[in-house]
Design a protein around this motif. Structure first.
Motif, PDB file in Angstrom:
ATOM      1  N   PRO A   1       0.830  -1.214   0.000  1.00 38.49           N
ATOM      2  CA  PRO A   1       0.000   0.000   0.000  1.00 38.49           C
ATOM      3  C   PRO A   1       0.859   1.257   0.000  1.00 38.49           C
ATOM      4  N   SER A   2       0.484   2.205  -0.840  1.00 36.71           N
ATOM      5  CA  SER A   2       1.267   3.435  -0.962  1.00 36.71           C
ATOM      6  C   SER A   2       0.332   4.629  -1.019  1.00 36.71           C
ATOM      7  N   GLY A   3       0.915   5.811  -0.980  1.00 40.33           N
ATOM      8  CA  GLY A   3       0.131   7.034  -1.025  1.00 40.33           C
ATOM      9  C   GLY A   3      -0.373   7.422   0.350  1.00 40.33           C
ATOM     10  N   ASN A   4      -1.275   8.365   0.382  1.00 41.46           N
ATOM     11  CA  ASN A   4      -1.847   8.865   1.630  1.00 41.46           C
ATOM     12  C   ASN A   4      -3.004   7.972   2.045  1.00 41.46           C
ATOM     13  N   LEU A   5      -2.731   7.064   2.972  1.00 40.37           N
ATOM     14  CA  LEU A   5      -3.748   6.089   3.368  1.00 40.37           C
ATOM     15  C   LEU A   5      -4.916   6.748   4.090  1.00 40.37           C
ATOM     16  N   SER A   6      -4.696   7.943   4.624  1.00 39.70           N
ATOM     17  CA  SER A   6      -5.778   8.642   5.317  1.00 39.70           C
ATOM     18  C   SER A   6      -6.851   9.121   4.346  1.00 39.70           C
ATOM     19  N   GLU A   7      -6.523   9.139   3.060  1.00 37.11           N
ATOM     20  CA  GLU A   7      -7.469   9.607   2.055  1.00 37.11           C
ATOM     21  C   GLU A   7      -8.198   8.465   1.354  1.00 37.11           C
ATOM     22  N   LEU A   8      -8.025   7.248   1.862  1.00 36.47           N
ATOM     23  CA  LEU A   8      -8.700   6.105   1.244  1.00 36.47           C
ATOM     24  C   LEU A   8     -10.207   6.196   1.420  1.00 36.47           C
ATOM     25  N   SER A   9     -10.930   5.692   0.432  1.00 35.06           N
ATOM     26  CA  SER A   9     -12.381   5.603   0.562  1.00 35.06           C
ATOM     27  C   SER A   9     -12.722   4.546   1.606  1.00 35.06           C
ATOM     28  N   GLU A  10     -13.974   4.529   2.019  1.00 34.21           N
ATOM     29  CA  GLU A  10     -14.396   3.565   3.029  1.00 34.21           C
ATOM     30  C   GLU A  10     -14.201   2.136   2.539  1.00 34.21           C
ATOM     31  N   SER A  11     -14.507   1.879   1.271  1.00 32.04           N
ATOM     32  CA  SER A  11     -14.361   0.526   0.731  1.00 32.04           C
ATOM     33  C   SER A  11     -12.891   0.122   0.630  1.00 32.04           C
TER      34      SER A  11
ATOM     35  N   LEU B   1     -10.480   1.292   2.493  1.00 30.01           N
ATOM     36  CA  LEU B   1      -9.997   1.108   3.861  1.00 30.01           C
ATOM     37  C   LEU B   1     -10.378  -0.267   4.386  1.00 30.01           C
ATOM     38  N   ARG B   2     -11.585  -0.725   4.034  1.00 24.39           N
ATOM     39  CA  ARG B   2     -12.000  -2.070   4.451  1.00 24.39           C
ATOM     40  C   ARG B   2     -11.121  -3.133   3.816  1.00 24.39           C
ATOM     41  N   LEU B   3     -10.755  -2.943   2.545  1.00 19.41           N
ATOM     42  CA  LEU B   3      -9.849  -3.878   1.892  1.00 19.41           C
ATOM     43  C   LEU B   3      -8.520  -3.950   2.626  1.00 19.41           C
ATOM     44  N   LEU B   4      -8.002  -2.804   2.994  1.00 19.39           N
ATOM     45  CA  LEU B   4      -6.719  -2.748   3.697  1.00 19.39           C
ATOM     46  C   LEU B   4      -6.814  -3.421   5.059  1.00 19.39           C
ATOM     47  N   GLN B   5      -7.881  -3.153   5.779  1.00 21.05           N
ATOM     48  CA  GLN B   5      -8.057  -3.738   7.112  1.00 21.05           C
ATOM     49  C   GLN B   5      -8.234  -5.248   7.034  1.00 21.05           C
ATOM     50  N   ARG B   6      -8.970  -5.715   6.040  1.00 21.04           N
ATOM     51  CA  ARG B   6      -9.153  -7.165   5.903  1.00 21.04           C
ATOM     52  C   ARG B   6      -7.834  -7.852   5.578  1.00 21.04           C
TER      53      ARG B   6
END
Length: 390
Positions: free
Chosen positions: A215-225, A227-232
């Motif tokens: 994962p790269s870039g500004n993770l704080s700007e991820l969409s809700e979907s 962010l869920r992918l990243l968390q899973r």
């Protein structure tokens, strides 16, 4: 390298062999309850009640004749393959041609614990769409070496790069497709990525439903979907990686042990199919079908060897980042993001690896979209390849 002795085959196992498998399921020792009371289902492994129901369905409802008929609707083949280095194997594959003159050659690549049969719900719609306005495909589905009726060379070190070379040769040399498209998930995604990098003049466009990239870039700007992918992905890495470590280091131990019992196979892969799929869409019958094919073909022990056979100097995916840096050199690549995928595929993270012209997020589906979300996968392949391979 060369192919020889190409045969059209039917997939068949004697009734006595099938009944012996079912008897082994029925008579296998099975606990009267879970080893302990888990605070939450699935956190300590496969849920006991779920496994009990799987076992009961296998014993009472499952029919080999149905699955045999489903598989034999397609044109199954077996061919011998040898290399100048002395490697020899038998390769099983489906080659289902469309009647359409404009059909696109397409290779579909499975992973573990899947099999070629993962794709049986999508082959016919891809080959013979109902409308002439919809792209059609000549579909090729090989069994990875070590899976089902595809054997492994005896040499230690047969790796993803060897498989990529084999599958490109299958498409171009044996089947005569000078240009073709590809799709892959799990190990299939990694093989397709190598094929795109090494043979872009042949594999002109490729679609993934899994693409490993940091994962790269500004993770704080991820969409809700997103962010869920990243968390899973993070959750799976923390709680579900044990299988990978033992298969990477001691594949013989786990492979031979699990292969000895259909209940062991059902338990081991049943957890994966449930945890890696959309829980609202996973079909227990799919899990039983795959478990039965592993047992009947005697291929489970060789299927796990793939985890150990890509050495560090050839981009071992879990020990170095080399494969993570491998560029997709096909003219275009696409990605379908399913929310229950086990490895994050953020758009901004994968876009730098090539000409990403298609990216779609879905509301349901997981690691095995050909099984739990076949209509969505079919739609994405038609949309992406229909535009990019005209």
């Amino acid at each position: 390298m060369s192919f020889s002795n190409l045969q059209r085959i039917s997939i068949h196992y004697d009734e006595a062999v099938v009944q012996n498998m079912i008897a082994m399921i029925k008579h296998a020792p099975f606990p009267s309850r879970a080893p302990i009371d888990a605070k939450e289902p699935w956190t300590l492994g496969i849920d006991y009640d779920y496994l009990r129901e799987l076992k009961h369905k296998f014993e009472t409802d499952w029919q080999w004749a149905r699955l045999e008929s489903e598989i034999n609707r397609f044109d199954n083949h077996l061919v011998e393959y040898s290399t100048s280095e002395g490697d020899q194997l038998e390769l099983h594959f489906i080659h289902q041609r469309s009647n359409r003159a404009d059909a696109i050659p397409l290779i579909l690549l499975h992973g573990w614990p899947g099999l070629f049969a993962d794709f049986r719900k999508v082959i016919e719609p891809l080959v013979n769409p109902s409308s002439p306005e919809v792209p059609a495909f000549h579909v090729v589905v090989p069994s990875l070496p070590g899976f089902f009726k595809s054997t492994l060379p005896r040499r230690e070190g047969w790796n993803l790069f060897d498989i990529a070379k084999l599958f490109n040769s299958l498409m171009t040399d044996l089947l005569g497709y000078k240009e073709y498209a590809g799709q892959g998930g799990d190990w299939g995604s990694m093989i397709a990525r190598i094929m795109s990098n090494k043979y872009p003049e042949s594999l002109t466009a490729v679609h993934f439903n899994m693409f490993i990239a940091t994962p790269s870039g500004n993770l704080s700007e991820l969409s809700e979907s997103q962010l869920r992918l990243l968390q899973r992905s993070k959750h799976i890495g923390e709680t579900g990686a044990g299988y990978r470590n033992i298969q990477k280091t001691k594949p013989f131990t786990i492979g031979i042990a699990i292969a000895s019992s259909p209940l062991a196979i059902l338990t081991y892969i049943g957890e994966k199919f449930h945890d890696w799929s959309d829980p609202a869409r996973v079909d227990p019958q799919d899990t039983i079908d795959i478990a039965a094919l592993y047992f009947l073909s005697g291929s489970f022990a060789t299927s796990v060897v793939i985890y150990s056979q890509t050495p560090k100097d050839a981009h071992k995916i879990y020990d170095t980042i080399d494969l993570l840096n491998l560029q997709v050199k096909s003219k275009a690549f696409g990605f379908s993001a399913f929310p229950y995928e086990i490895s994050v595929g953020l758009k901004d993270s994968i876009a730098p690896f090539g000409n990403l012209t298609f990216y779609k997020e879905h509301q349901g589906g997981g690691h095995f979209p050909a099984l739990d979300s076949p209509n969505e996968l079919i739609g994405d392949l038609r949309e992406f390849f229909g535009k990019k391979l005209d």
